[in-house]
Design an enzyme around this catalytic site. Sequence first.
Site, PDB file in Angstrom:
ATOM      1  N   LYS A  61     -10.399   5.435   3.479  1.00 48.18           N
ATOM      2  CA  LYS A  61     -11.723   5.271   4.161  1.00 48.18           C
ATOM      3  C   LYS A  61     -12.596   5.741   3.109  1.00 48.18           C
ATOM      4  O   LYS A  61     -13.565   4.889   2.837  1.00 48.18           O
ATOM      5  CB  LYS A  61     -11.710   5.786   5.558  1.00 48.18           C
ATOM      6  CG  LYS A  61     -13.098   5.488   6.313  1.00 48.18           C
ATOM      7  CD  LYS A  61     -12.989   3.906   6.600  1.00 48.18           C
ATOM      8  CE  LYS A  61     -14.561   3.503   6.581  1.00 48.18           C
ATOM      9  NZ  LYS A  61     -15.215   3.384   5.471  1.00 48.18           N
TER      10      LYS A  61
ATOM     11  N   CYS B 252       0.711  -1.128  -0.085  1.00 51.49           N
ATOM     12  CA  CYS B 252       0.097   0.042  -0.209  1.00 51.49           C
ATOM     13  C   CYS B 252       0.758   1.371   0.148  1.00 51.49           C
ATOM     14  O   CYS B 252       0.370   2.295  -0.251  1.00 51.49           O
ATOM     15  CB  CYS B 252      -0.879   0.071   1.218  1.00 51.49           C
ATOM     16  SG  CYS B 252      -1.774  -1.527   1.427  1.00 51.49           S
TER      17      CYS B 252
ATOM     18  N   CYS C  98     -13.470  -0.413   7.607  1.00 48.10           N
ATOM     19  CA  CYS C  98     -12.340  -0.917   6.644  1.00 48.10           C
ATOM     20  C   CYS C  98     -12.509   0.267   5.459  1.00 48.10           C
ATOM     21  O   CYS C  98     -13.618   0.527   4.888  1.00 48.10           O
ATOM     22  CB  CYS C  98     -12.878  -2.173   5.987  1.00 48.10           C
ATOM     23  SG  CYS C  98     -13.004  -3.387   7.513  1.00 48.10           S
TER      24      CYS C  98
ATOM     25  N   HIS D 110      -8.698   3.446  -1.722  1.00 49.67           N
ATOM     26  CA  HIS D 110      -7.420   3.068  -1.567  1.00 49.67           C
ATOM     27  C   HIS D 110      -6.729   2.130  -2.788  1.00 49.67           C
ATOM     28  O   HIS D 110      -6.748   0.902  -2.613  1.00 49.67           O
ATOM     29  CB  HIS D 110      -7.413   2.289  -0.305  1.00 49.67           C
ATOM     30  CG  HIS D 110      -6.097   1.831   0.125  1.00 49.67           C
ATOM     31  ND1 HIS D 110      -4.866   2.374  -0.276  1.00 49.67           N
ATOM     32  CD2 HIS D 110      -5.671   0.665   0.876  1.00 49.67           C
ATOM     33  CE1 HIS D 110      -3.922   1.833   0.163  1.00 49.67           C
ATOM     34  NE2 HIS D 110      -4.418   0.739   1.038  1.00 49.67           N
TER      35      HIS D 110
END
Lengths: 146, 392
Positions: free
Chosen positions: B333, B85, B212, B337
């Site tokens: 969020k 990430c 998540c 992402h």
Amino acid sequence: MVTYKLPHKEFNEALKSGKLMGFKCNSCGAYTCPPKINCNECASMDMEVVEFKGRAEIKSYTIIRVSPEGFESEVPYIVALAQLEEGPNLVGNLVGVDPDKVTDEIIGIKVKIGWKPAPPEVKYCGPIGKDGKIKPEMVAITFSLM
Amino acid sequence: MRKVCVAGVGMTKFGKSEKSSIEMFAEAAMEAIIGSNIKPSDIQCLYLGNVFGDFEEGQALMAPYAAREIGLSVGTPSLRFEGACASASMAIRDAFVAVAGGFYDVVLAGGTERELAMGTPLATRTFNMATEQYYEGMTGLTFPGVFAILSRLYSKKYGIPLSKLKERMAMVAVKNHKNGAKNPLAQFRKEITVEEVLSGPMIAEPLQLLDCCPFTDGAAAIIITTEEKAKKMVEKPVYILGVGQGSGAPLYRQKDFTLIESRVAAAKTAYAMAGIEPKDIDVAEVHDCFTTAEIVATECLGFFDFGTASEAVEKGETQIGGRIPINPSGGLKSKGHPIGATGAAQAYEIVKQVRGEFVERGTQVEGAKIGLTDTLGGDSGVICNIIYGIKG
Ligand SMILES: [Zn+2]
């Protein structure tokens, strides 16, 4: 030439025969498990392969309700973090406990280390063989109540 | 070491895309190039973050194809960065290193990712490739699972009852959705409530769906150059004041996962290089892949004492207008992402924040001069912190 003393394949063969293996460092006395090339504390390579007691204490856990591909048939399942009596932590599946009934009281409980085979549909975890499946030596570490 | 600046920045709308990773990156890159008032042939190197190209599109070797797609000259090197990430932040940091060291004058850095077409099981599986595979992977641990384990460790260590912590975690999600609702490039432009978070489906207990971040398609890019060239390219060059990056061990080797040590180390390096302290940061884009992740990150970055960040969230200290606004873009969020691009999208937000460009959008942090990005890869295997600032 440097030789890796306890590669994953040997660690897992021992695990499957009921022995949790790791290292004790001759320089600082610390234990390292899972194995690595040098001491997890002081990076010394002067370590001896030793059998661990195979006992740990649950530090934290989660109940997986949405799994990765290949683990669907296992849901729900518990993944826990436990600290071995010798000091290092392991991540494993807490087995023999109903995931729908587990509570935070499990934190601090003593468990023994074992293993379970990979779910048959799992791909992409360790080396893939000619049949397109992961190698049979790939197993999960487990924790079970003592 | 030379002074290094950001000139132009670009990003796509985050969410579902029918475009390829290279097509999305081309859009973000051309926006950054046009915004820098330069030509593709002025770029001397491409640093491209991408993680899943091989799996999602069957496409390896994406960097050179992206380079030639946007018209970089044939003699321009191009490199792919894979740090889960944190891939794009790694690319930006290395671009900074190359320009600061005098090797290149103009570098294009950024990233691109497609995740939504994979569906949840395969996407969860590919994300999991960033956990350690030999001793941990076979347990079926997921990334929500990693941060679920962290949530319980945190609750226990600081004596915050899990129900209280869960409520404060929900407030992180509510805050980031409130900011994201105002961001036209965000994936979810919708406010949510604490009750909605706490009544959502369970993913990895105690994390629920709205704890998540989503799967996302998107790309972002920035032009990194010397101070001298940046002053000629744009009206408001933004300086890269400090960078730091750490390497973390697998989860089972983390002695105390609540004190993510690779982050503490990376942040310390970045602050020292910038010659500033955490209190000097006006605004931050922080890796909120899960609600607990933001809470823990803001402690490791020095914004709050260890064990106190969830209370700070409850008091509104991380809201726009609060003591240290966190994730005014909506964060991972709400903005989304796309992991190979995330760090560059954080940079996009912070660069525009310190240039003062979000007044109209209603998410401008008033008087922001110095901002920080924080990006985490894996279960803290990579942490990359970058500090951006504007003169005056
Ligand atoms: Zn040692």
